[in-house]
Design a protein around this motif. Structure first.
Motif, PDB file in Angstrom:
ATOM      1  N   LEU A 156       1.980   9.551  -5.798  1.00  0.00           N
ATOM      2  CA  LEU A 156       2.502  11.006  -5.497  1.00  0.00           C
ATOM      3  C   LEU A 156       3.555  11.173  -6.368  1.00  0.00           C
ATOM      4  O   LEU A 156       3.522  12.498  -6.960  1.00  0.00           O
ATOM      5  N   LEU A 157       4.535  10.154  -6.899  1.00  0.00           N
ATOM      6  CA  LEU A 157       5.501  10.466  -7.763  1.00  0.00           C
ATOM      7  C   LEU A 157       4.976  10.888  -9.425  1.00  0.00           C
ATOM      8  O   LEU A 157       5.193  11.914  -9.935  1.00  0.00           O
ATOM      9  N   TYR A 158       3.796  10.052  -9.658  1.00  0.00           N
ATOM     10  CA  TYR A 158       3.082  10.238 -10.918  1.00  0.00           C
ATOM     11  C   TYR A 158       2.336  11.732 -10.852  1.00  0.00           C
ATOM     12  O   TYR A 158       2.593  12.448 -12.026  1.00  0.00           O
ATOM     13  N   GLN A 159       1.910  11.985  -9.620  1.00  0.00           N
ATOM     14  CA  GLN A 159       1.312  13.497  -9.707  1.00  0.00           C
ATOM     15  C   GLN A 159       2.285  14.429 -10.065  1.00  0.00           C
ATOM     16  O   GLN A 159       1.987  15.428 -10.741  1.00  0.00           O
ATOM     17  N   ILE A 160       3.348  14.205  -9.463  1.00  0.00           N
ATOM     18  CA  ILE A 160       4.319  15.388  -9.602  1.00  0.00           C
ATOM     19  C   ILE A 160       5.110  15.196 -11.216  1.00  0.00           C
ATOM     20  O   ILE A 160       4.908  16.286 -11.712  1.00  0.00           O
TER      21      ILE A 160
ATOM     22  N   PHE B 110       1.847   3.547 -17.388  1.00  0.00           N
ATOM     23  CA  PHE B 110       3.111   3.103 -16.628  1.00  0.00           C
ATOM     24  C   PHE B 110       2.734   2.803 -15.260  1.00  0.00           C
ATOM     25  O   PHE B 110       2.957   1.683 -14.497  1.00  0.00           O
ATOM     26  N   THR B 111       2.304   4.103 -14.689  1.00  0.00           N
ATOM     27  CA  THR B 111       1.697   3.893 -13.170  1.00  0.00           C
ATOM     28  C   THR B 111       0.888   2.962 -12.841  1.00  0.00           C
ATOM     29  O   THR B 111       0.949   2.068 -11.700  1.00  0.00           O
TER      30      THR B 111
ATOM     31  N   ILE C 221      -5.271   8.152  -6.545  1.00  0.00           N
ATOM     32  CA  ILE C 221      -5.532   6.574  -6.617  1.00  0.00           C
ATOM     33  C   ILE C 221      -6.436   5.965  -5.562  1.00  0.00           C
ATOM     34  O   ILE C 221      -6.397   4.897  -4.941  1.00  0.00           O
ATOM     35  N   HIS C 222      -7.563   7.030  -5.356  1.00  0.00           N
ATOM     36  CA  HIS C 222      -8.350   6.572  -4.064  1.00  0.00           C
ATOM     37  C   HIS C 222      -9.103   5.327  -4.237  1.00  0.00           C
ATOM     38  O   HIS C 222      -9.267   4.515  -3.534  1.00  0.00           O
TER      39      HIS C 222
ATOM     40  N   LEU D  53       0.851  -1.318   0.016  1.00  0.00           N
ATOM     41  CA  LEU D  53       0.044   0.073  -0.101  1.00  0.00           C
ATOM     42  C   LEU D  53       0.862   1.199  -0.151  1.00  0.00           C
ATOM     43  O   LEU D  53       0.626   2.220  -0.830  1.00  0.00           O
ATOM     44  N   LEU D  54       1.955   1.219   0.673  1.00  0.00           N
ATOM     45  CA  LEU D  54       2.762   2.607   0.898  1.00  0.00           C
ATOM     46  C   LEU D  54       3.547   2.607  -0.407  1.00  0.00           C
ATOM     47  O   LEU D  54       3.595   3.756  -0.969  1.00  0.00           O
ATOM     48  N   LYS D  55       4.013   1.636  -1.226  1.00  0.00           N
ATOM     49  CA  LYS D  55       4.736   1.596  -2.653  1.00  0.00           C
ATOM     50  C   LYS D  55       3.924   2.361  -3.330  1.00  0.00           C
ATOM     51  O   LYS D  55       4.065   3.217  -4.180  1.00  0.00           O
ATOM     52  N   ILE D  56       2.487   1.911  -3.232  1.00  0.00           N
ATOM     53  CA  ILE D  56       1.530   2.223  -4.330  1.00  0.00           C
ATOM     54  C   ILE D  56       1.230   3.814  -3.942  1.00  0.00           C
ATOM     55  O   ILE D  56       1.036   4.715  -5.061  1.00  0.00           O
ATOM     56  N   THR D  57       1.248   4.242  -2.818  1.00  0.00           N
ATOM     57  CA  THR D  57       0.951   5.491  -2.564  1.00  0.00           C
ATOM     58  C   THR D  57       2.204   6.572  -2.969  1.00  0.00           C
ATOM     59  O   THR D  57       2.000   7.527  -3.506  1.00  0.00           O
ATOM     60  N   GLY D  58       3.362   5.960  -2.660  1.00  0.00           N
ATOM     61  CA  GLY D  58       4.541   6.738  -3.099  1.00  0.00           C
ATOM     62  C   GLY D  58       4.532   6.765  -4.699  1.00  0.00           C
ATOM     63  O   GLY D  58       4.922   7.858  -5.168  1.00  0.00           O
TER      64      GLY D  58
END
Lengths: 131, 346
Positions: A80-84, A104-105, B89-90, A72-77
């Motif tokens: 976040l990277l994708y958003q930037i 890709f994300t 990614i909610h 879950l943490l890797k997915i969240t990270g």
């Protein structure tokens, strides 16, 4: 969060500099934006580490598997990277690059979730066998 | 002298062999032995003993349910925080959250469903052993027709419910759980309708079984009870009227015999009631605690803002409710029939 106001102010100044730079050279402007983004992201890492520690403590208290939390943490990270990166791509006018990055994300997130989905599949199979 | 010898021989050959009959309820199953009181003459004291013994096992069950629900609550908090962190990614996070929560809840749910199935099997087996004893005792008391009707009705319902539960209702419960996960991931109204229809089929099926059984046993009990009472009265009158001199004494002796049979029947009945409750009480409490804890957890998940996960948790709680209903229906059918046997010809 003592340097939050300093970083916010620095980002506003950087935005102003970017506007000035973009009039002369768009390439330099983009390079400047990327540099600022990387620096701010590195500053954010200081605050992310205690958050991650808290998540692990929460998972430990709730008896949640650490493997699941790591996924879950890797997915969240990644998100976040994708958003930037995606926003930088859009700002530079590269919509197709942002789209590719999105694909890709998404694929990477699904690849990361495979162990979870496999566990679910084996659970369903074992339940169906028991029935 | 010769005549006396012939008379003795005639009396010897005409005398019918008589055996004392005992009606003892079968031993309680090994799982119910822990909760079964040593003295089973008094129903009230027996029930109190069973409840006290069951209360001792309440804490581990509560602890187990609490651990499971804490994990779900922690997961919901974690997902709510992560969703706010990465807004893009909610949906993916919620889907993965549902998968993780299902994996966490399924283990305990599966073991409790299997526990329910085992209890149903034990109740069915115990009923098959107890009912013939009660039938014989009731028949010995003079209610030949009523005992037959009661036995056949209970045995039919017992067998049907046990078979339908294990071969139809339990698979339906698993399908319900799978549907619940799918509904959590894919928020389609059609799927929700199918899921609620499945739930209603199971609940209404159980309710209908209980209503039909109670109705049928009431009607047949009244009709056959009246027939038996009339037959008994006619037999007593015939004995006292037909046999000269000792007819009245014989009639009174038969009355004493019937009362003795009644005493034995009631003792077996009380043991049977206590045995059924002893078999059921521990699993009932375990599943009941899980049911209540899941309901509370679902409420908490709603407040945190993870509605889809709350819906999945609520469905798991509903499944526990269905298993409780199955066990209750089976035990109520047995208890009603035992009480009917005990009321019998009185």
């Amino acid at each position: 969060m003592e340097n939050y106001y300093q970083i916010s102010a620095a980002i506003l100044i950087c935005a102003l500099i970017t506007v000035i730079l973009s009039k002369g050279s768009k390439e330099f402007s983009l390079l400047f934006v990327i540099t600022v983004c990387v620096v701010v992201t590195l500053c954010t890492l200081n605050y992310i580490q205690p958050l991650i520690n808290f998540f692990y403590r929460l998972a430990e208290a709730g008896n949640i598997s650490k493997d699941y939390l790591a996924i879950l943490l890797k997915i969240t990270g990644m998100s976040l990277l994708y958003q930037i990166c995606g926003t930088i791509c859009l700002d530079s006018g590269n919509r197709s690059l942002e789209k590719v990055l999105q694909i890709f994300t998404t694929t990477s997130i699904l690849w990361l979730a495979i162990p979870l989905l496999e566990d679910m599949l084996s659970l369903i199979t074992s339940v169906l066998e028991a029935v | 002298m010769k005549r006396i010898l012939v008379l003795i021989l005639v009396i010897y050959f005409l005398a019918a062999p008589v055996n004392a009959t005992q009606f003892i309820a079968p031993e309680v199953t090994p799982s119910g032995e822990t909760y079964m009181p040593d003295e089973t003459e008094n129903l009230g004291e027996g029930l109190l003993y069973i409840v006290k013994a069951a209360m001792k096992t309440l804490y581990p069950s509560f602890n187990e349910a609490l651990r499971c629900c804490t994990a779900v609550v922690a997961m919901c908090i974690l997902l709510a925080l992560l969703s706010n962190l990465a807004t893009g990614i909610h949906r993916i996070l919620i889907v993965l959250g549902i998968v993780i929560v299902t994996l966490m809840l399924m283990q305990s749910a599966n073991s409790l469903i299997l526990l329910g199935v085992n209890v149903l099997g034990e109740l069915s087996q115990y009923g098959k052993l107890l009912l013939p004893v009660m039938t014989a005792a009731l028949a010995a008391q003079g209610s030949v027709t009523q005992s037959g009707v009661l036995y056949s009705t209970t045995a039919i319902f017992n067998t049907i419910l046990a078979t339908v539960s294990t071969s139809v209702l339990i698979p339906l419960v698993y399908i319900l759980l799978c549907m619940s996960v799918v509904c959590g991931i894919n928020d389609r109204q059609l799927l929700k309708n199918v899921k609620s229809s499945l739930k209603n089929i199971v609940v209404w099926g159980l309710k209908a079984t209980l209503y039909i059984f109670t109705g049928y046993i009431t009607i047949t009990g009244v009709v056959s009870g009246v027939t038996d009472k009339t037959m008994l009265k006619a037999t007593k009158l015939t004995i006292s009227g037909m046999v000269p001199v000792i007819g009245g004494i014989l009639s009174d002796a038969s009355e004493a015999l019937l009362i003795s049979a009644g005493v034995m029947k009631n003792a077996a009945g009380i043991y049977g009631i206590l045995a059924v409750i002893a078999i059921v009480i521990s699993p009932f409490l375990r599943i009941g605690i899980q049911y209540l804890m899941l309901k509370i957890t679902a409420g908490f998940c709603h407040t945190v803002g993870t509605e889809q996960i709350a819906s999945v948790v609520m469905d798991f709680s509903d499944v526990m409710g269905i298993i409780l209903a199955l066990i209750s229906t089976m035990s109520i059918i047995l208890l009603i029939s035992i009480i009917c046997f005990m009321r019998g010809a009185t």
